[in-house]
Design a protein around this motif. Structure first.
Motif, PDB file in Angstrom:
ATOM      1  N   LEU A  40     -10.341  25.928  29.717  1.00 26.20           N
ATOM      2  CA  LEU A  40      -9.799  24.823  28.925  1.00 26.20           C
ATOM      3  C   LEU A  40      -9.881  25.099  27.430  1.00 26.20           C
ATOM      4  CD1 LEU A  40     -11.325  21.771  30.849  1.00 26.20           C
ATOM      5  CD2 LEU A  40      -8.943  22.538  30.886  1.00 26.20           C
ATOM      6  N   THR A  41     -11.022  25.603  26.977  1.00 26.89           N
ATOM      7  CA  THR A  41     -11.238  25.775  25.541  1.00 26.89           C
ATOM      8  C   THR A  41     -10.765  27.126  25.021  1.00 26.89           C
ATOM      9  OG1 THR A  41     -13.461  26.704  25.812  1.00 26.89           O
ATOM     10  CG2 THR A  41     -13.280  24.292  25.606  1.00 26.89           C
TER      11      THR A  41
ATOM     12  N   GLY B 294       2.290  27.290  38.881  1.00 27.04           N
ATOM     13  CA  GLY B 294       1.430  28.172  38.098  1.00 27.04           C
ATOM     14  C   GLY B 294       1.375  29.578  38.670  1.00 27.04           C
ATOM     15  N   ARG B 295       1.233  29.684  39.987  1.00 23.80           N
ATOM     16  CA  ARG B 295       1.203  31.005  40.634  1.00 23.80           C
ATOM     17  C   ARG B 295       2.526  31.730  40.443  1.00 23.80           C
ATOM     18  NH1 ARG B 295      -1.781  29.221  46.234  1.00 23.80           N
ATOM     19  NH2 ARG B 295      -3.909  29.456  45.477  1.00 23.80           N
ATOM     20  N   THR B 296       3.616  30.999  40.602  1.00 27.23           N
ATOM     21  CA  THR B 296       4.942  31.597  40.441  1.00 27.23           C
ATOM     22  C   THR B 296       5.139  32.090  39.010  1.00 27.23           C
ATOM     23  OG1 THR B 296       5.843  30.183  42.182  1.00 27.23           O
ATOM     24  CG2 THR B 296       7.425  31.168  40.645  1.00 27.23           C
ATOM     25  N   ARG B 297       4.771  31.269  38.041  1.00 26.96           N
ATOM     26  CA  ARG B 297       4.923  31.644  36.629  1.00 26.96           C
ATOM     27  C   ARG B 297       3.991  32.795  36.272  1.00 26.96           C
ATOM     28  NH1 ARG B 297       7.744  32.894  32.604  1.00 26.96           N
ATOM     29  NH2 ARG B 297       6.937  32.319  30.571  1.00 26.96           N
ATOM     30  N   LEU B 298       2.768  32.767  36.769  1.00 28.15           N
ATOM     31  CA  LEU B 298       1.814  33.832  36.524  1.00 28.15           C
ATOM     32  C   LEU B 298       2.333  35.157  37.087  1.00 28.15           C
ATOM     33  CD1 LEU B 298      -0.955  34.097  35.169  1.00 28.15           C
ATOM     34  CD2 LEU B 298      -2.004  33.605  37.364  1.00 28.15           C
ATOM     35  N   ALA B 299       2.872  35.103  38.291  1.00 29.44           N
ATOM     36  CA  ALA B 299       3.444  36.309  38.903  1.00 29.44           C
ATOM     37  C   ALA B 299       4.590  36.853  38.057  1.00 29.44           C
ATOM     38  CB  ALA B 299       3.926  36.005  40.324  1.00 29.44           C
ATOM     39  N   ALA B 300       5.445  35.952  37.566  1.00 35.00           N
ATOM     40  CA  ALA B 300       6.561  36.390  36.728  1.00 35.00           C
ATOM     41  C   ALA B 300       6.060  37.012  35.425  1.00 35.00           C
ATOM     42  CB  ALA B 300       7.488  35.215  36.435  1.00 35.00           C
ATOM     43  N   LEU B 301       5.065  36.390  34.804  1.00 34.38           N
ATOM     44  CA  LEU B 301       4.513  36.920  33.554  1.00 34.38           C
ATOM     45  C   LEU B 301       3.865  38.288  33.750  1.00 34.38           C
ATOM     46  CD1 LEU B 301       2.947  33.648  32.109  1.00 34.38           C
ATOM     47  CD2 LEU B 301       4.875  34.919  31.137  1.00 34.38           C
ATOM     48  N   LEU B 302       3.304  38.496  34.926  1.00 33.15           N
ATOM     49  CA  LEU B 302       2.655  39.774  35.213  1.00 33.15           C
ATOM     50  C   LEU B 302       3.608  40.785  35.832  1.00 33.15           C
ATOM     51  CD1 LEU B 302      -0.744  38.410  36.578  1.00 33.15           C
ATOM     52  CD2 LEU B 302      -0.346  39.550  34.377  1.00 33.15           C
ATOM     53  N   GLY B 303       4.880  40.367  36.010  1.00 32.83           N
ATOM     54  CA  GLY B 303       5.887  41.280  36.556  1.00 32.83           C
ATOM     55  C   GLY B 303       5.701  41.569  38.010  1.00 32.83           C
ATOM     56  N   ARG B 304       5.199  40.601  38.773  1.00 32.86           N
ATOM     57  CA  ARG B 304       4.964  40.780  40.208  1.00 32.86           C
ATOM     58  C   ARG B 304       5.818  39.809  40.987  1.00 32.86           C
ATOM     59  NH1 ARG B 304      -1.549  40.955  39.994  1.00 32.86           N
ATOM     60  NH2 ARG B 304      -1.722  42.974  39.020  1.00 32.86           N
TER      61      ARG B 304
ATOM     62  N   GLN C 283      -0.969  23.529  34.668  1.00 35.01           N
ATOM     63  CA  GLN C 283      -0.920  24.583  35.681  1.00 35.01           C
ATOM     64  C   GLN C 283      -2.170  25.461  35.615  1.00 35.01           C
ATOM     65  OE1 GLN C 283       2.799  26.682  35.215  1.00 35.01           O
ATOM     66  NE2 GLN C 283       4.006  24.825  35.523  1.00 35.01           N
ATOM     67  N   ARG C 284      -2.600  25.808  34.411  1.00 35.04           N
ATOM     68  CA  ARG C 284      -3.804  26.626  34.247  1.00 35.04           C
ATOM     69  C   ARG C 284      -5.009  25.900  34.834  1.00 35.04           C
ATOM     70  NH1 ARG C 284      -3.656  27.579  28.895  1.00 35.04           N
ATOM     71  NH2 ARG C 284      -5.087  25.917  28.359  1.00 35.04           N
ATOM     72  N   GLU C 285      -5.110  24.617  34.530  1.00 33.32           N
ATOM     73  CA  GLU C 285      -6.205  23.796  35.034  1.00 33.32           C
ATOM     74  C   GLU C 285      -6.222  23.787  36.566  1.00 33.32           C
ATOM     75  OE1 GLU C 285      -7.206  19.882  32.576  1.00 33.32           O
ATOM     76  OE2 GLU C 285      -5.816  19.537  34.205  1.00 33.32           O
TER      77      GLU C 285
ATOM     78  N   THR D 241     -10.218  15.205  40.311  1.00 35.81           N
ATOM     79  CA  THR D 241     -10.696  15.654  39.007  1.00 35.81           C
ATOM     80  C   THR D 241      -9.644  15.430  37.930  1.00 35.81           C
ATOM     81  OG1 THR D 241     -12.183  17.291  39.968  1.00 35.81           O
ATOM     82  CG2 THR D 241     -11.486  17.678  37.700  1.00 35.81           C
ATOM     83  N   CYS D 242      -8.392  15.733  38.258  1.00 30.00           N
ATOM     84  CA  CYS D 242      -7.300  15.622  37.280  1.00 30.00           C
ATOM     85  C   CYS D 242      -6.658  14.235  37.253  1.00 30.00           C
ATOM     86  CB  CYS D 242      -6.236  16.672  37.569  1.00 30.00           C
ATOM     87  SG  CYS D 242      -6.822  18.356  37.334  1.00 30.00           S
ATOM     88  N   GLY D 243      -7.036  13.380  38.182  1.00 26.88           N
ATOM     89  CA  GLY D 243      -6.486  12.029  38.213  1.00 26.88           C
ATOM     90  C   GLY D 243      -5.026  11.989  38.642  1.00 26.88           C
ATOM     91  N   VAL D 244      -4.648  12.901  39.563  1.00 26.61           N
ATOM     92  CA  VAL D 244      -3.273  12.942  40.058  1.00 26.61           C
ATOM     93  C   VAL D 244      -3.292  13.014  41.581  1.00 26.61           C
ATOM     94  CG1 VAL D 244      -2.386  14.057  37.955  1.00 26.61           C
ATOM     95  CG2 VAL D 244      -3.153  15.476  39.876  1.00 26.61           C
ATOM     96  N   SER D 245      -2.115  12.968  42.178  1.00 26.97           N
ATOM     97  CA  SER D 245      -2.034  13.036  43.638  1.00 26.97           C
ATOM     98  C   SER D 245      -2.210  14.474  44.122  1.00 26.97           C
ATOM     99  CB  SER D 245      -0.680  12.508  44.121  1.00 26.97           C
ATOM    100  OG  SER D 245       0.344  13.432  43.784  1.00 26.97           O
TER     101      SER D 245
END
Length: 170
Positions: free
Chosen positions: A28-29, A154-164, A119-121, A139-143
């Motif tokens: 977070l920080t 987040g996983r999809t975006r992370l994979a794209a950023l890492l070229g996987r 997404q990171r959270e 914890t996040c106060g969502v469904s």
């Protein structure tokens, strides 16, 4: 006379969650010193408010909720304050500079930092901290559906950023 079989005080279990709390705070920080301060603030608030904890419920999720809420409260209080630079991961955690593991971890850290905070959270709560989707949602106060969606995006975006490819992320 008190029973020798008395249930242990859940406050004694806080220490078992410190590592996970620090990792979540760091995500977070994005700064080790700020993360340590956040964990300390969280422990102090938890200790003072332990009367609100319901025995038999998930202590880790309760602590993570306090940590998350404390972080966002601090952000609101310091809006416009100087941004603390992101620190690189410690060498002992990622290998020697120039090594494949080191480079991969630096790439991962940068890519994770590029994700939207929601997404990171979600990824850190589910993937790194091992919370259930239900506990992460609380914890996040969502469904639960929202958490699942954030993790998937987040996983999809992370994979794209890492070229996987998406299925390489596990």
């Amino acid at each position: 006379m008190k029973s020798a079989l008395r249930a242990s005080d859940p406050r004694e279990d806080i220490i078992t969650h410190l590592g996970e709390m620090r990792a979540f705070a760091r995500s977070l920080t994005r700064n080790a010193v700020s993360a340590d301060d956040l964990v300390q603030d969280t422990i102090e608030k938890a200790w003072r408010g332990f009367h609100t904890f319901r025995p038999g419920t998930n202590l880790r999720a309760w602590l993570f909720t306090i940590l998350r809420n404390t972080h966002y409260t601090n952000l609101r209080k310091t809006k416009g304050a100087k941004i603390v630079p992101v620190e690189p991961l410690a060498e002992e955690l990622v290998g020697h500079p120039g090594g494949d593991t080191y480079i991969a971890m630096i790439d991962f850290e940068r890519a994770l930092g590029m994700l939207p905070v929601e997404q990171r959270e979600a990824l850190v709560l589910i993937g790194a901290s091992g919370l259930s989707y239900e506990d992460a949602a609380q914890t996040c106060g969502v469904s639960i559906g929202t958490i699942k969606s954030r993790v998937n995006r987040g996983r999809t975006r992370l994979a794209a950023l890492l070229g996987r490819q998406g299925d390489d992320m596990g």
